[in-house]
Design a protein around this motif. Structure first.
Motif, PDB file in Angstrom:
ATOM      1  N   PRO A  86       0.834  -1.215   0.000  1.00 10.90           N
ATOM      2  CA  PRO A  86       0.000   0.000   0.000  1.00 10.90           C
ATOM      3  C   PRO A  86       0.864   1.259   0.000  1.00 10.90           C
ATOM      4  O   PRO A  86       1.910   1.304   0.651  1.00 10.90           O
ATOM      5  N   ARG A  87       0.410   2.271  -0.727  1.00  8.30           N
ATOM      6  CA  ARG A  87       1.150   3.533  -0.843  1.00  8.30           C
ATOM      7  C   ARG A  87       0.295   4.680  -0.319  1.00  8.30           C
ATOM      8  O   ARG A  87      -0.892   4.788  -0.651  1.00  8.30           O
ATOM      9  N   LYS A  88       0.915   5.522   0.460  1.00  6.09           N
ATOM     10  CA  LYS A  88       0.221   6.697   0.979  1.00  6.09           C
ATOM     11  C   LYS A  88      -0.330   7.546  -0.174  1.00  6.09           C
ATOM     12  O   LYS A  88      -1.455   8.032  -0.124  1.00  6.09           O
ATOM     13  N   SER A  89       0.480   7.702  -1.235  1.00  8.19           N
ATOM     14  CA  SER A  89       0.064   8.516  -2.380  1.00  8.19           C
ATOM     15  C   SER A  89      -1.141   7.942  -3.116  1.00  8.19           C
ATOM     16  O   SER A  89      -1.783   8.631  -3.908  1.00  8.19           O
ATOM     17  N   LEU A  90      -1.449   6.676  -2.862  1.00  4.00           N
ATOM     18  CA  LEU A  90      -2.616   6.018  -3.481  1.00  4.00           C
ATOM     19  C   LEU A  90      -3.723   5.815  -2.461  1.00  4.00           C
ATOM     20  O   LEU A  90      -4.557   4.928  -2.619  1.00  4.00           O
ATOM     21  N   HIS A  91      -3.692   6.631  -1.420  1.00  4.13           N
ATOM     22  CA  HIS A  91      -4.681   6.540  -0.343  1.00  4.13           C
ATOM     23  C   HIS A  91      -4.658   5.152   0.292  1.00  4.13           C
ATOM     24  O   HIS A  91      -5.698   4.569   0.580  1.00  4.13           O
ATOM     25  N   TYR A  92      -3.444   4.651   0.484  1.00  5.73           N
ATOM     26  CA  TYR A  92      -3.175   3.363   1.145  1.00  5.73           C
ATOM     27  C   TYR A  92      -3.736   2.163   0.387  1.00  5.73           C
ATOM     28  O   TYR A  92      -3.988   1.122   0.952  1.00  5.73           O
ATOM     29  N   ARG A  93      -3.896   2.343  -0.912  1.00  6.22           N
ATOM     30  CA  ARG A  93      -4.213   1.213  -1.779  1.00  6.22           C
ATOM     31  C   ARG A  93      -2.910   0.753  -2.428  1.00  6.22           C
ATOM     32  O   ARG A  93      -1.918   1.467  -2.435  1.00  6.22           O
ATOM     33  N   THR A  94      -2.915  -0.429  -2.980  1.00  6.67           N
ATOM     34  CA  THR A  94      -1.710  -0.935  -3.634  1.00  6.67           C
ATOM     35  C   THR A  94      -1.697  -0.492  -5.101  1.00  6.67           C
ATOM     36  O   THR A  94      -2.754  -0.231  -5.686  1.00  6.67           O
ATOM     37  N   PRO A  95      -0.514  -0.430  -5.712  1.00  2.00           N
ATOM     38  CA  PRO A  95      -0.453  -0.089  -7.141  1.00  2.00           C
ATOM     39  C   PRO A  95      -1.273  -1.043  -8.011  1.00  2.00           C
ATOM     40  O   PRO A  95      -1.933  -0.598  -8.943  1.00  2.00           O
ATOM     41  N   ILE A  96      -1.268  -2.317  -7.674  1.00  4.38           N
ATOM     42  CA  ILE A  96      -2.033  -3.262  -8.497  1.00  4.38           C
ATOM     43  C   ILE A  96      -3.536  -3.014  -8.358  1.00  4.38           C
ATOM     44  O   ILE A  96      -4.285  -3.132  -9.335  1.00  4.38           O
TER      45      ILE A  96
END
Length: 108
Positions: A83-93
């Protein structure tokens, strides 16, 4: 030429490995750009990813052309499921799959 619907552009650094940029641009019908020399901030996501991969054991001296496919797949899966903070804690996939159509996925 479905790839142009997946990616808008590619920004290369000025390494010799990108000498064939025109072939990539034509093959995938995609806009290409080059970062200015000495301006790694223009490719911030790439620089961050490179640092992460180096921490995973892929040093600058490692010849990527000879990496086993299994290792590349393992690293790709591992990194794309964090999970990425920049993706609102969603994963890139997760984000990728939300934004791709079945037709694009088949051609990918």
């Amino acid at each position: 030429k479905q790839s142009r619907h997946l990616f808008k552009s590619i920004t290369f650094d000025n390494g010799k490995e990108f000498a064939g940029w025109r072939e990539i641009a034509n093959k995938h019908d995609i806009q290409t750009y080059f970062a200015e020399v000495g301006a790694p901030n223009q490719r911030g996501l790439n620089e961050n990813t490179n640092g992460i991969l180096r921490r995973d054991g892929l040093s600058k001296k490692k010849d990527f052309r000879n990496l086993p496919d299994e290792l590349v797949t393992q690293l790709m899966s591992y990194r794309n499921n964090i999970p990425r903070k920049s993706l609102h804690y969603r994963t890139p996939i997760e984000v990728f799959m939300e934004n791709i159509t079945d037709a694009q996925l088949v051609s990918f």
